[in-house]
Design a protein around this motif. Sequence first.
Motif, PDB file in Angstrom:
ATOM      1  N   ILE A 101       0.844  -1.203   0.000  1.00  0.00           N
ATOM      2  CA  ILE A 101       0.000   0.000   0.000  1.00  0.00           C
ATOM      3  C   ILE A 101       0.878   1.251   0.000  1.00  0.00           C
ATOM      4  O   ILE A 101       0.658   2.189  -0.767  1.00  0.00           O
ATOM      5  CB  ILE A 101      -0.973  -0.030   1.198  1.00  0.00           C
ATOM      6  N   ASP A 102       1.934   1.231   0.840  1.00  0.00           N
ATOM      7  CA  ASP A 102       2.876   2.360   0.851  1.00  0.00           C
ATOM      8  C   ASP A 102       3.558   2.499  -0.507  1.00  0.00           C
ATOM      9  O   ASP A 102       3.753   3.595  -1.015  1.00  0.00           O
ATOM     10  CB  ASP A 102       3.982   2.129   1.904  1.00  0.00           C
ATOM     11  N   TRP A 103       3.933   1.362  -1.044  1.00  0.00           N
ATOM     12  CA  TRP A 103       4.641   1.331  -2.327  1.00  0.00           C
ATOM     13  C   TRP A 103       3.822   2.009  -3.427  1.00  0.00           C
ATOM     14  O   TRP A 103       4.306   2.868  -4.154  1.00  0.00           O
ATOM     15  CB  TRP A 103       4.936  -0.128  -2.664  1.00  0.00           C
ATOM     16  N   ARG A 104       2.545   1.618  -3.516  1.00  0.00           N
ATOM     17  CA  ARG A 104       1.690   2.202  -4.555  1.00  0.00           C
ATOM     18  C   ARG A 104       1.563   3.708  -4.361  1.00  0.00           C
ATOM     19  O   ARG A 104       1.664   4.480  -5.313  1.00  0.00           O
ATOM     20  CB  ARG A 104       0.294   1.570  -4.513  1.00  0.00           C
ATOM     21  N   MET A 110       5.800  10.029  -6.107  1.00  0.00           N
ATOM     22  CA  MET A 110       7.175  10.294  -6.564  1.00  0.00           C
ATOM     23  C   MET A 110       7.583   9.270  -7.625  1.00  0.00           C
ATOM     24  O   MET A 110       8.251   8.298  -7.320  1.00  0.00           O
ATOM     25  CB  MET A 110       8.148  10.161  -5.380  1.00  0.00           C
ATOM     26  N   PRO A 111       7.174   9.513  -8.864  1.00  0.00           N
ATOM     27  CA  PRO A 111       7.478   8.518  -9.908  1.00  0.00           C
ATOM     28  C   PRO A 111       8.977   8.288 -10.117  1.00  0.00           C
ATOM     29  O   PRO A 111       9.366   7.266 -10.655  1.00  0.00           O
ATOM     30  CB  PRO A 111       6.822   9.089 -11.163  1.00  0.00           C
ATOM     31  N   THR A 112       9.799   9.245  -9.694  1.00  0.00           N
ATOM     32  CA  THR A 112      11.245   9.052  -9.863  1.00  0.00           C
ATOM     33  C   THR A 112      11.914   8.862  -8.505  1.00  0.00           C
ATOM     34  O   THR A 112      13.044   9.282  -8.301  1.00  0.00           O
ATOM     35  CB  THR A 112      11.893  10.266 -10.556  1.00  0.00           C
ATOM     36  N   MET A 113      11.221   8.221  -7.579  1.00  0.00           N
ATOM     37  CA  MET A 113      11.772   8.180  -6.220  1.00  0.00           C
ATOM     38  C   MET A 113      13.109   7.431  -6.161  1.00  0.00           C
ATOM     39  O   MET A 113      13.369   6.506  -6.919  1.00  0.00           O
ATOM     40  CB  MET A 113      10.771   7.561  -5.245  1.00  0.00           C
ATOM     41  N   THR A 114      13.933   7.906  -5.229  1.00  0.00           N
ATOM     42  CA  THR A 114      15.230   7.272  -5.002  1.00  0.00           C
ATOM     43  C   THR A 114      15.093   6.315  -3.821  1.00  0.00           C
ATOM     44  O   THR A 114      14.062   6.298  -3.146  1.00  0.00           O
ATOM     45  CB  THR A 114      16.279   8.329  -4.625  1.00  0.00           C
ATOM     46  N   TYR A 115      16.154   5.583  -3.569  1.00  0.00           N
ATOM     47  CA  TYR A 115      16.189   4.707  -2.401  1.00  0.00           C
ATOM     48  C   TYR A 115      15.913   5.521  -1.127  1.00  0.00           C
ATOM     49  O   TYR A 115      15.108   5.114  -0.287  1.00  0.00           O
ATOM     50  CB  TYR A 115      17.558   4.018  -2.334  1.00  0.00           C
ATOM     51  N   ALA A 119      12.971   5.100   1.611  1.00  0.00           N
ATOM     52  CA  ALA A 119      13.277   4.848   3.027  1.00  0.00           C
ATOM     53  C   ALA A 119      12.571   5.878   3.908  1.00  0.00           C
ATOM     54  O   ALA A 119      11.979   5.542   4.939  1.00  0.00           O
ATOM     55  CB  ALA A 119      14.784   4.876   3.252  1.00  0.00           C
ATOM     56  N   THR A 120      12.616   7.146   3.485  1.00  0.00           N
ATOM     57  CA  THR A 120      11.954   8.200   4.259  1.00  0.00           C
ATOM     58  C   THR A 120      10.451   7.956   4.297  1.00  0.00           C
ATOM     59  O   THR A 120       9.804   8.115   5.328  1.00  0.00           O
ATOM     60  CB  THR A 120      12.231   9.582   3.615  1.00  0.00           C
ATOM     61  N   TYR A 121       9.913   7.560   3.177  1.00  0.00           N
ATOM     62  CA  TYR A 121       8.463   7.343   3.058  1.00  0.00           C
ATOM     63  C   TYR A 121       7.960   6.305   4.052  1.00  0.00           C
ATOM     64  O   TYR A 121       6.877   6.422   4.592  1.00  0.00           O
ATOM     65  CB  TYR A 121       8.133   6.916   1.620  1.00  0.00           C
ATOM     66  N   GLU A 251      13.228  19.517   0.260  1.00  0.00           N
ATOM     67  CA  GLU A 251      14.577  19.725   0.759  1.00  0.00           C
ATOM     68  C   GLU A 251      15.122  18.504   1.502  1.00  0.00           C
ATOM     69  O   GLU A 251      16.135  18.563   2.171  1.00  0.00           O
ATOM     70  CB  GLU A 251      14.604  20.965   1.654  1.00  0.00           C
ATOM     71  N   GLN A 252      14.401  17.421   1.414  1.00  0.00           N
ATOM     72  CA  GLN A 252      14.812  16.222   2.148  1.00  0.00           C
ATOM     73  C   GLN A 252      16.080  15.606   1.560  1.00  0.00           C
ATOM     74  O   GLN A 252      16.908  15.098   2.270  1.00  0.00           O
ATOM     75  CB  GLN A 252      13.718  15.144   2.106  1.00  0.00           C
ATOM     76  N   ASP A 253      16.168  15.642   0.265  1.00  0.00           N
ATOM     77  CA  ASP A 253      17.208  14.850  -0.359  1.00  0.00           C
ATOM     78  C   ASP A 253      18.122  15.691  -1.234  1.00  0.00           C
ATOM     79  O   ASP A 253      17.846  15.957  -2.378  1.00  0.00           O
ATOM     80  CB  ASP A 253      16.562  13.749  -1.207  1.00  0.00           C
ATOM     81  N   PHE A 254      19.196  16.151  -0.647  1.00  0.00           N
ATOM     82  CA  PHE A 254      20.139  16.964  -1.389  1.00  0.00           C
ATOM     83  C   PHE A 254      21.394  16.183  -1.744  1.00  0.00           C
ATOM     84  O   PHE A 254      22.382  16.765  -2.161  1.00  0.00           O
ATOM     85  CB  PHE A 254      20.527  18.191  -0.569  1.00  0.00           C
TER      86      PHE A 254
END
Length: 382
Positions: A101-104, A110-115, A119-121, A251-254
């Motif tokens: 459910i989280d994954w979907r 964030m269609p281009t989400m990073t690792y 992890a934050t999600y 600003e989470q991921d710089f």
Amino acid sequence: MYNIIPGQVKEKATLSRMVTSNRLPHALLILGNAGYGGLSMAITLANHMICLNPLPESPCGECKACVKSTKLIHPDIHFSFPVIKKGTKKREDTTSKDFLIDWRAAIKEMPTMTYSDWATYIDAENKQLNINTKECNEIIQKLSLKSFESEFKVLILWMPEYLGKESNRLLKLIEEPPPNTKVIMIAEDQERILPTILSRCQLIRLNPVSDEVLKSHLLSTGVADNEALKSILNLSMGNYGTALKLINHNEQDFSTLLLDWLRMSYMVDKDPAKLIQWITSLSTQAKDLQKSFFRYGLHFFREYLIGMLSEGYKMKLSDAEIQVATKMKAIITYDKIEYIINELDSLVTLLDRNANMKVALLSSSITINELMKGKKQPELIA
Ligand SMILES: [Zn+2]
């Protein structure tokens, strides 16, 4: 639907041709920075395979299969990805299924989400995510069953880097999958995938997107106006994911920005124009964004320094950031980190005092260059 993500024109054409000519390999590995959109392309590819009225270049987007696929609930498209333990469950009993459910929701957002985004999600910033034994056994079991609604069964495996030695379990499946079964993997770091897996996959390599393509895509989706776009394009360096983050002021991921800056500072003798253009763009960003970036840098280097100096200290960095830090170890030794921290500290102060940030950033970049190249000895700088 391949066009949710800009660029990668040749690669998308290759993928859709594979579907329409029925020449899809058993196992495909899409390789490239998460911001280039590999995950999204893999999902569209799987959708194209199971679409009931496929068009030559894309799925129809309207049939029953497409509707389910778009919602990521098609029973013949399976997902596997790195996770942590869920609630009271033991880690060895937890699999991707527990996070579906989280994954979907995360992919939708964030269609281009990073690792790190992922992890934050799932509130696991400082935890080690992975793909475990139970997951591999479930994959093998799921794919041995007959498909439910379509001709094909597809496994989308995101970030096989996090399989570790578990990947051995999947070798047979990848080499000789059950009939009508396809495995699509999406990875960022080729070096962290077992060679036995790599050699069994057909590789699709993604590339940075040109500024022109990125610009017209962002304008067409109405994400930003022309003026703001210019500096965003300069900072993103062909990474769609970074562009989206800058636009949304996420600003989470710089980490990508920081790494780009260090790399360009290192190479300044060879390509000063590139660094200057990048710095100019950063210095025209909103003050709070610049400050968050410097603070992120401070956090990163402080954690890294403590981690280097005290054995057994668990760095408050994501796994991906630790990878970055490890790569830098050779040129940024711990005695130099202290000086980089000083530079970042003074950048924050200068920003507060409304100093000319372009000049300040350039001066810091040169100091960092000299530190990395060993031209400047740390004890002489203080
Ligand atoms: Zn369809």
